[in-house]
Structure formats: structure tokens, C-alpha cells
Design a protein around this motif. Structure first.
Motif, mmCIF file in Angstrom:
data_model
loop_
_atom_site.group_PDB
_atom_site.id
_atom_site.type_symbol
_atom_site.label_atom_id
_atom_site.label_comp_id
_atom_site.label_asym_id
_atom_site.label_seq_id
_atom_site.Cartn_x
_atom_site.Cartn_y
_atom_site.Cartn_z
ATOM 1 N N UNK A 100 0.817 -1.214 0.000
ATOM 2 C CA UNK A 100 0.000 0.000 0.000
ATOM 3 C C UNK A 100 0.851 1.264 0.000
ATOM 4 N N UNK A 101 2.173 1.094 -0.002
ATOM 5 C CA UNK A 101 3.070 2.248 -0.056
ATOM 6 C C UNK A 101 3.461 2.800 1.294
ATOM 7 N N UNK A 102 3.237 2.033 2.368
ATOM 8 C CA UNK A 102 3.585 2.478 3.713
ATOM 9 C C UNK A 102 4.986 1.989 4.069
ATOM 10 N N UNK A 103 5.804 2.876 4.591
ATOM 11 C CA UNK A 103 7.139 2.492 5.037
ATOM 12 C C UNK A 103 7.020 1.748 6.368
ATOM 13 N N UNK A 104 7.460 0.504 6.387
ATOM 14 C CA UNK A 104 7.448 -0.313 7.598
ATOM 15 C C UNK A 104 8.818 -0.973 7.730
ATOM 16 N N UNK A 105 9.188 -1.390 8.935
ATOM 17 C CA UNK A 105 10.470 -2.083 9.092
ATOM 18 C C UNK A 105 10.464 -3.408 8.333
ATOM 19 N N UNK A 106 11.579 -3.748 7.716
ATOM 20 C CA UNK A 106 11.721 -5.058 7.085
ATOM 21 C C UNK A 106 11.704 -6.143 8.156
ATOM 22 N N UNK A 107 11.035 -7.245 7.870
ATOM 23 C CA UNK A 107 11.102 -8.411 8.757
ATOM 24 C C UNK A 107 12.312 -9.231 8.341
ATOM 25 N N UNK A 108 13.264 -9.371 9.233
ATOM 26 C CA UNK A 108 14.503 -10.091 8.955
ATOM 27 C C UNK A 108 14.313 -11.592 9.167
ATOM 28 N N UNK A 109 13.605 -11.953 10.227
ATOM 29 C CA UNK A 109 13.384 -13.358 10.548
ATOM 30 C C UNK A 109 12.162 -13.482 11.447
ATOM 31 N N UNK A 110 11.548 -14.654 11.435
ATOM 32 C CA UNK A 110 10.422 -14.909 12.333
ATOM 33 C C UNK A 110 10.380 -16.404 12.624
ATOM 34 N N UNK A 111 9.684 -16.755 13.680
ATOM 35 C CA UNK A 111 9.607 -18.157 14.044
ATOM 36 C C UNK A 111 9.005 -18.337 15.419
#
Length: 333
Positions: A100-111
Motif C-alpha cells: 500500500x506504499x507504507x514504510x514499515x520495518x523489514x522483517x529479517x526473521x520470524x519463528x
């Protein structure tokens, strides 16, 4: 009270200066250097740590943010018990926000962390560290600039309909009537027929309102989550968005369910907060399987404004009377 309903107290058992092995392993597969320092910086419904990396890493990152998801149920008016807060729902929300064009932090990892402190099966998300001038409760954009930025966020999200888009596992309501039906089912679960009738009554007020397509909604647009800094390319009082954080309460729905302050939207939100608070209190009082069906949460914090919501709802005229909560709690069958 069952331990899983007092999650903030349970999270006080979390180590404050160690990184879970599962997180270290996930970061290692990405070529990041070993975590040199891990420090707990915030404990609320979730636990937030700052990670600092030592040596060299292929990703050239020196810091990151680790979030351990404590509460599966937040304190916002839109929620689904069958779509608890998870690492997957947060990650999906950030993907849709970017689209949608919103600046958000990149997700580096999850689990998932198998055990941390006294809690088992704790979802985790590692985000990029955002350089920003915003410091929660200390520094934020001036009111006028903050309102302009938040309005821009809402406009961008509202311009990205998700009618035929897969949004799993984010909680979702395709229209206002699905939303009302869901909360009616919660009221029926606890035999709260006064609220069932009130929801039926307010549903009639929406019959002539033109529907809107569901969009991604951030339910907590405030100065702590809207990270901003002065705009180096703008005027002296111009600020810009660095990133929008805290997507735990993300929901896909008609945006007016959260953002419209007119009637009947405002009273519908109030009505659903009362349903939520009464459902939680009654189910917890029943114990056993009923209490176990409640997602992990901080129940005291969620229902702390019940008396205020109760009085406001009575004043709204949508309910002529409401069975006192203590009477419903006493009826455990």
C-alpha cells in the motif's frame, strides 16, 4: 486467575540480557554475525529487545529489534479469537502495508521460541532497526505534522482494497454485518441476550449505509508507533515518516469500523468493547475448558475500562438495560 490470562506478569520471567537460541539460529542462517548484546527495552503485551551484532556480517547490519509476542489477544475493539496475534499475522500485515506504499520495518526473521521464561511457544519477529528522531513518550512530530502523516497513512491503506486478496492469517471481517454477527455470537456464548438485542438493533442502522471494500487497518496510529524525523528536504518545521511499527492489532475490514468517529460507527465500537469485556470476564469465571479457550492475554489491562464503556453504552440508548456483569458471572452454566 489462570497464568495465560495474566501474560504481563508471566513475561516478567523473561531473561533481560539473553537472546533465545531459536532466534540466534534463524539469524545465523541469514549470514548475520553473532549477537553480541541483547537488551530488553520494553515489556507490555509483548517483549521488545534490541540486538547488537559483532564482527562482520553479509547483511551489514549492526542492530535489529526482536519482538517476542506475549499476548495473542490485544486491547483493540476489532479482533477474532480464531485469528490470534502471531508472527505470521504480523509479517503478513507488514507485506500488505508495503504494497500500500507504507514504510514499515523489514522483517529479517520470524519463528517460534519453544520456551522463554515461564512461557512456552512464544512467536518471535526480528525487524530492521529504524533510525528515527521519535522517542516514545519523549520526542514525536509536532501535532500538525503528525496528523498530516497519519492522515496520509490512512489514505494509502484505504486506497488498497483487499476484497480478492489472500490476507491469512490476519483477522478479517468482509463487511460490517459479518463484524456484528461475530460479536453477536460471542454474546450468545455467554447468554448475554441484552447485548445480542442491542447488536441486532444497531445492525438495522447500517442497512442504508453504502458498504466499502475491506482494507488493511492499523488499530493504533499514535505518536509512539508513527516513527518520524525532521524532513531534511523540507521546511524547518516539516517532518517525514520513517516507519510505522506495531502491526500486532492489524485487521482487514471496512476502515470506518476503526477510523470513523460519526454514528453509528462510534457506538458500534463501544458496543463491541462491552461485548469483549463481558465475554472475557464470564468465560474466565467459568474456569476449566471455558477459561482455557481464551487466547493468551493480559485480561486485567484489557477490561480495565469496562465500567466507563458500560456507562457510555447505557447513555447511548441502544440498550434499555443491561444485566449486571456479576449476575452473569454467577450463572456459570
Amino acid at each position: 486467575m489462570a497464568a495465560h490470562l495474566d501474560i504481563i506478569i508471566a513475561m516478567e520471567s523473561f531473561p533481560t540480557d539473553r537472546c533465545p537460541a531459536e532466534v540466534m539460529a534463524a539469524l545465523g542462517t541469514l549470514g548475520l554475525a553473532e549477537v553480541e548484546r541483547c537488551c530488553l527495552i520494553k515489556l507490555s503485551f509483548h517483549a521488545t529487545y534490541i540486538l547488537e551484532f559483532g564482527g562482520q556480517s553479509r547483511a551489514l547490519r549492526t542492530r535489529a529489534i526482536l519482538q517476542l509476542v506475549g499476548s495473542e489477544l490485544g486491547d483493540k475493539p476489532l479482533f477474532r479469537l480464531d485469528r490470534p496475534i502471531s508472527a505470521l499475522s504480523i509479517e503478513k500485515a507488514t507485506i500488505l502495508a508495503k504494497e500500500a506504499g507504507i514504510r514499515v520495518p523489514d522483517v529479517i526473521a520470524s519463528g517460534m521460541v519453544s520456551s522463554w521464561g515461564e512461557i512456552r511457544n512464544v512467536p518471535f519477529v526480528v525487524y530492521e532497526f529504524i533510525e528515527t528522531e521519535t522517542v516514545e513518550d519523549v520526542v514525536c512530530a509536532p501535532a500538525g505534522e503528525l496528523h498530516r502523516i497519519i492522515d496520509g497513512i490512512r489514505e494509502s491503506l484505504a486506497a488498497r482494497p483487499l476484497t480478492r486478496i489472500d490476507t491469512e492469517p490476519i483477522q478479517r471481517f468482509n463487511d460490517v454485518f459479518e463484524f456484528i454477527a461475530y460479536f453477536s455470537s460471542l454474546a450468545r456464548d455467554v447468554n448475554d441476550m441484552d447485548l445480542v438485542l442491542a447488536l441486532h438493533k444497531i445492525a438495522q442502522d447500517f442497512s442504508d449505509i453504502e458498504p466499502k471494500e475491506p482494507v488493511l487497518i492499523h488499530q493504533d496510529l499514535n505518536d509512539g508507533n508513527t516513527l518520524c524525523s525532521k524532513d531534511p528536504g523540507g521546511s524547518s518545521d516539516s517532518w517525514q515518516l520513517d516507519a510505522l511499527i506495531d502491526w500486532e492489532g492489524a485487521v482487514v475490514a471496512d476502515p470506518r469500523l476503526v477510523w470513523d468517529t460519526d454514528e453509528p460507527w462510534s457506538t458500534l465500537r463501544l458496543l463491541c468493547l462491552v461485548v469483549r469485556d463481558r465475554w472475557l470476564t464470564i468465560m474466565a469465571s467459568r474456569g476449566g475448558v471455558a477459561a482455557a479457550s481464551i487466547p493468551r492475554c493480559s485480561m486485567v489491562e484489557i477490561v480495565e475500562d469496562y465500567d466507563q464503556h458500560f456507562q457510555q453504552l447505557l447513555a447511548s440508548g441502544y440498550v434499555g438495560s443491561l444485566t449486571p456483569l456479576n449476575e452473569l458471572v454467577g450463572n456459570r452454566r
